[in-house]
Design an enzyme around this catalytic site. Sequence first.
Site, PDB file in Angstrom:
ATOM      1  N   GLU A 175     -59.245  43.048 -33.955  1.00  0.00           N
ATOM      2  CA  GLU A 175     -60.413  44.010 -33.920  1.00  0.00           C
ATOM      3  C   GLU A 175     -60.405  44.855 -34.774  1.00  0.00           C
ATOM      4  O   GLU A 175     -60.202  45.149 -35.772  1.00  0.00           O
ATOM      5  CB  GLU A 175     -59.527  45.225 -32.294  1.00  0.00           C
ATOM      6  N   GLU A 318     -57.762  43.643 -37.395  1.00  0.00           N
ATOM      7  CA  GLU A 318     -59.157  42.649 -37.932  1.00  0.00           C
ATOM      8  C   GLU A 318     -58.180  41.335 -36.723  1.00  0.00           C
ATOM      9  O   GLU A 318     -59.375  40.515 -36.779  1.00  0.00           O
ATOM     10  CB  GLU A 318     -59.086  42.545 -39.164  1.00  0.00           C
TER      11      GLU A 318
END
Length: 352
Positions: A175, A318
């Site tokens: 994310e 991430e």
Amino acid sequence: MKLLNEALSKIQPVDPALLAQAQAKLDNKTKPIGSLGRLEEFARRYAAISGTLEPSTWKKVIFTFAADHGVVAEGVSAFPKEVTVQMVHNFLAGGAGVNVLANHVRAEVLVVDIGVDHDFGDTPGLIGRKIARGTRNLAQGPAMTREEAIAALEVGIELANGCKKEGIAMAGTGEMGIGNTTPSSAIVAAFTGRSVADLTHRGTGINDSALNNKVRVIEQALAVNRPDPADPIDVLAKVGGLEIAGIAGLVLGCAANRIPVVVDGFISTAGALVASELHPAVKEYLFAAHQSVEIGHAVMLERLGADPILDLKMRLGEGTGAALAMGLIEAGVKILKEMATFEEAGVAEGEY
């Protein structure tokens, strides 16, 4: 709701007979029983999830969902919201941490715009699934409507269904969204009833004063919105995020399609938590990549019954932890598939 209901109806517990068969196969390899520790656990779980004792690990994908958060207006992050857009471009250029670590384990990074407050236009490589231009300020009212939350869940389910069609063997979650540790802490507080102060950490590296403010903002959000822990979609809509919803949907969709899913850190686990509250059997399809330094993460993992694979004091998100964990899961599967048996190697077995 159609995609969501279909996914929920398809999720079944993992077959315990396959778990036992995979362990029996491992026990016949040229090693003392159990001597490869958690690698054996990864292998038997991966095989049982995939439904075969000869599972593939070749095609691996990490979905990095990007979205903005209205709660950034409350001063909960050390970085401005513009960084979300800038990091999306960095992902697409291959310059982020997740790109480097995904390349290391031969996984593809797919970036999903599910709620960034920016018009990317026709940007090569970007998967455009924008539900809204970010959430609203959860300290003042619901972050999303219920309809928006369901739509974002179904984005993730749709992507998981695509994985099944494309022969993806293993999916990972990631994310990007400035301010997204705030809704993540709010979600775990809503489900567990634990003190916000015990679940909230520094995110992007805020100081003590900003941390105290962040705790106050989350407490205010819970008081204003009163999310119902018996209704996971209500929790998600009122104090969640669009990328968290997308991750929750991806996890549900992977479980429905019998695809092992490697969940990254704090924010990704918030999505997995929502998914498991919607269907408890989802837990059997998850690999918890790592233990984040965010203090609420341990509480999430405990509620999921998940034992993290790594503890490297990471907090980047991430999908970085998911990438690293994929390498170890794949190593376990290769032991199952490639290591010689006692008979094949002409090695005498031990007596037990």
